[in-house]
Scaffold this motif. Structure first.
Motif, mmCIF file in Angstrom:
data_model
loop_
_atom_site.group_PDB
_atom_site.id
_atom_site.type_symbol
_atom_site.label_atom_id
_atom_site.label_comp_id
_atom_site.label_asym_id
_atom_site.label_seq_id
_atom_site.Cartn_x
_atom_site.Cartn_y
_atom_site.Cartn_z
ATOM 1 N N GLY A 94 0.608 -0.972 0.124
ATOM 2 C CA GLY A 94 0.256 -0.021 0.089
ATOM 3 C C GLY A 94 0.884 1.493 -0.276
ATOM 4 N N ILE A 95 0.972 2.276 -0.567
ATOM 5 C CA ILE A 95 0.383 3.316 0.013
ATOM 6 C C ILE A 95 1.353 3.975 1.127
ATOM 7 C CG2 ILE A 95 0.972 6.504 -0.165
ATOM 8 C CD1 ILE A 95 -1.382 5.875 -2.365
ATOM 9 N N ALA A 96 3.256 4.308 1.182
ATOM 10 C CA ALA A 96 3.632 4.451 2.773
ATOM 11 C C ALA A 96 2.881 5.603 3.187
ATOM 12 C CB ALA A 96 5.171 4.502 2.717
ATOM 13 N N ALA A 97 2.926 6.003 4.852
ATOM 14 C CA ALA A 97 2.665 6.794 5.360
ATOM 15 C C ALA A 97 3.030 8.201 5.326
ATOM 16 C CB ALA A 97 2.789 6.763 7.493
ATOM 17 N N ALA A 122 1.125 9.239 1.955
ATOM 18 C CA ALA A 122 -0.237 8.603 2.270
ATOM 19 C C ALA A 122 -0.268 11.182 2.450
ATOM 20 C CB ALA A 122 -0.847 8.283 3.003
ATOM 21 N N THR A 123 0.756 10.843 3.890
ATOM 22 C CA THR A 123 0.624 12.559 4.223
ATOM 23 C C THR A 123 0.885 13.680 3.291
ATOM 24 O OG1 THR A 123 1.399 11.656 6.456
ATOM 25 C CG2 THR A 123 1.428 13.973 6.291
ATOM 26 N N ALA A 124 1.725 13.732 2.574
ATOM 27 C CA ALA A 124 2.030 14.192 1.250
ATOM 28 C C ALA A 124 1.133 14.589 0.308
ATOM 29 C CB ALA A 124 3.679 13.971 0.602
ATOM 30 N N ILE A 125 0.411 13.330 0.283
ATOM 31 C CA ILE A 125 -1.220 13.587 -0.673
ATOM 32 C C ILE A 125 -1.303 14.454 -0.545
ATOM 33 C CG2 ILE A 125 -2.123 12.273 -2.032
ATOM 34 C CD1 ILE A 125 -0.388 10.082 -2.310
ATOM 35 N N VAL A 126 -2.142 14.104 1.323
ATOM 36 C CA VAL A 126 -3.210 14.921 1.479
ATOM 37 C C VAL A 126 -2.801 16.247 1.729
ATOM 38 C CG1 VAL A 126 -4.608 15.071 3.700
ATOM 39 C CG2 VAL A 126 -4.398 12.464 3.048
ATOM 40 N N GLU A 127 -1.779 16.231 2.488
ATOM 41 C CA GLU A 127 -1.223 17.689 2.514
ATOM 42 C C GLU A 127 -1.288 18.702 1.334
ATOM 43 O OE1 GLU A 127 2.756 18.523 4.292
ATOM 44 O OE2 GLU A 127 1.579 17.313 6.601
ATOM 45 N N ALA A 128 -0.897 17.959 -0.010
ATOM 46 C CA ALA A 128 -1.139 18.680 -1.699
ATOM 47 C C ALA A 128 -2.335 19.167 -2.189
ATOM 48 C CB ALA A 128 -0.713 17.842 -2.719
ATOM 49 N N GLU A 129 -3.378 17.921 -1.358
ATOM 50 C CA GLU A 129 -4.725 17.730 -1.649
ATOM 51 C C GLU A 129 -5.786 18.769 -0.616
ATOM 52 O OE1 GLU A 129 -6.591 16.785 -4.117
ATOM 53 O OE2 GLU A 129 -4.808 15.876 -5.565
ATOM 54 N N TYR A 179 -3.414 -2.319 5.254
ATOM 55 C CA TYR A 179 -1.900 -0.963 4.114
ATOM 56 C C TYR A 179 -2.862 -0.032 4.132
ATOM 57 C CZ TYR A 179 -5.463 -2.928 0.549
ATOM 58 O OH TYR A 179 -6.692 -3.231 -0.558
ATOM 59 N N LEU A 180 -2.512 1.008 3.749
ATOM 60 C CA LEU A 180 -3.354 2.467 3.016
ATOM 61 C C LEU A 180 -3.908 2.031 1.564
ATOM 62 C CD1 LEU A 180 -0.832 4.751 4.957
ATOM 63 C CD2 LEU A 180 -3.227 4.600 5.116
ATOM 64 N N SER A 181 -5.078 2.130 1.824
ATOM 65 C CA SER A 181 -5.758 2.293 0.133
ATOM 66 C C SER A 181 -5.622 3.305 -0.540
ATOM 67 C CB SER A 181 -7.173 2.015 0.007
ATOM 68 O OG SER A 181 -8.050 1.875 -0.554
ATOM 69 N N ALA A 182 -5.093 3.432 -1.319
ATOM 70 C CA ALA A 182 -4.698 4.855 -1.895
ATOM 71 C C ALA A 182 -6.741 4.947 -2.649
ATOM 72 C CB ALA A 182 -3.881 4.742 -3.389
#
Length: 334
Positions: free
Chosen positions: A261-264, A267-274, A303-306
């Motif tokens: 899955g996506i590493a934490a 995932a954090t970087a994606i959330v902050e970008a969005e 796992y973290l699901s994208a």
């Protein structure tokens, strides 16, 4: 055979103009990367006739009173065999470690005409990423005047037969698929002979052994094309449990890569970008809601699901009080 005036009038009224058909044929040849000879053979016309038509000298060179017959034949062929080469994408692709692995093997299978398997749990964004990679690749290669490589996406539906898969592959490559299995394979081989190509077969866990053997034949026989199978853990289970029947396949596989899955941090970087920087508690809640237990892997780990991450992001963005983050914020995952 001379066309009766009333029939000629009807054909002229229902067929695009010479200039419009010439333009469409040139665009079709450029996108499909076909020569005039290849195109004429598929339409069932002589290559010299098509060549003369494209030069604008058909009527004077053939002594015909009209070029409507050849116009009609070309238009009917292009309508019956639309080009489905992917060049468009939806959504942003973040360069996570999973994406980098998929990009590496996409390039390797295409350039080296290799075969590989990429598998992972639902939500690891295999479909989304490969659709992006294919569109990105085709946009770049279309500008090479017929000399670029090609990438094709094919979805493998449940219980798909060898013939059905070949028809989908032919359609993706803008090749008529009305022949026998051997005929479609020959047509694909002829089409792929002049360039490096790759087929990404998504949801490949739906392929049975006879269908997989047809795919292997396309990689085995010249000119050979790259093949990337993308699927769930069931795909690799098939290769392990039916190893004796898939001996030839296993001998030719360059690699079988399991996607985590996506590493934490990603995932954090994606959330902050969005969404912008989030309070720690809110971020933790979002990530916790995006965790899934992989029931198909041996370890049954979480796992973290994208897919779930972007679903949570979409839900937050739909809230009337949501304020978009500053556009200068970091836009890609580490």
């Amino acid at each position: 055979m001379k066309i009766r005036p009333e029939v000629l009038e009807q054909l002229e009224a229902s067929t695009p103009s010479t200039e419009a058909v010439q333009k469409r044929v040139r665009e079709y040849l450029a996108v499909a990367q076909l020569t005039i000879d290849d195109f004429a053979r598929r339409v069932g016309r002589g290559h010299s006739g098509v060549k003369i038509f494209l030069s604008g000298k058909y009527i004077t060179s053939t002594g015909s009173s009209s070029d409507v017959r050849i116009r009609r034949a070309l238009v009917e062929f292009m309508d019956a065999h639309p080009i489905e080469i992917s060049t468009q994408t939806n959504g942003k692709l973040y360069e996570t470690s999973n994406v980098r692995v998929m990009r590496e093997w996409f390039d390797r299978c295409r350039d080296g005409r290799e075969m590989a398997v990429i598998y992972g749990p639902p939500g690891s964004q295999k479909t989304f990423v490969f659709s992006h990679l294919i569109a990105e690749h085709n946009r770049r290669e279309l500008s090479k005047n017929g000399h670029g490589s090609r990438a094709y996406y094919v979805y493998c539906s449940q219980n798909i037969t060898p013939r059905e898969l070949l028809k989908k592959m032919a359609k993706a490559a803008a090749i008529p698929a009305t022949q026998s299995i051997a005929g479609i394979i020959n047509a694909l081989s002829h089409h792929l002979a002049s360039r490096k190509s790759i087929f990404v077969l998504d949801e490949a866990q739906h392929l049975g052994i006879p269908t997989l053997e047809i795919v292997r034949e396309l990689n085995d026989c010249a000119p050979r094309c790259g093949v990337l199978l993308a699927g769930s853990h069931s795909l690799m289970r098939l290769f392990h449990e039916r190893a004796a029947e898939l001996e030839q396949w296993n001998a030719r596989l360059s690699n079988a890569i399991e996607l985590p899955g996506i590493a934490a941090p990603e995932a954090t970087a994606i959330v902050e970008a969005e969404l912008g920087v989030q309070p720690a508690e809110k971020l933790k809640m979002l990530l916790d809601h995006s965790r899934v237990t992989d029931g198909f892997s041996r370890k049954k780990q979480q796992y973290l699901s994208a897919h779930r991450i972007f679903r949570q992001i979409k839900k937050i963005k739909a809230h009337p009080l949501f304020i978009a983050p500053n556009t200068t914020q970091k836009e890609s995952a580490a």
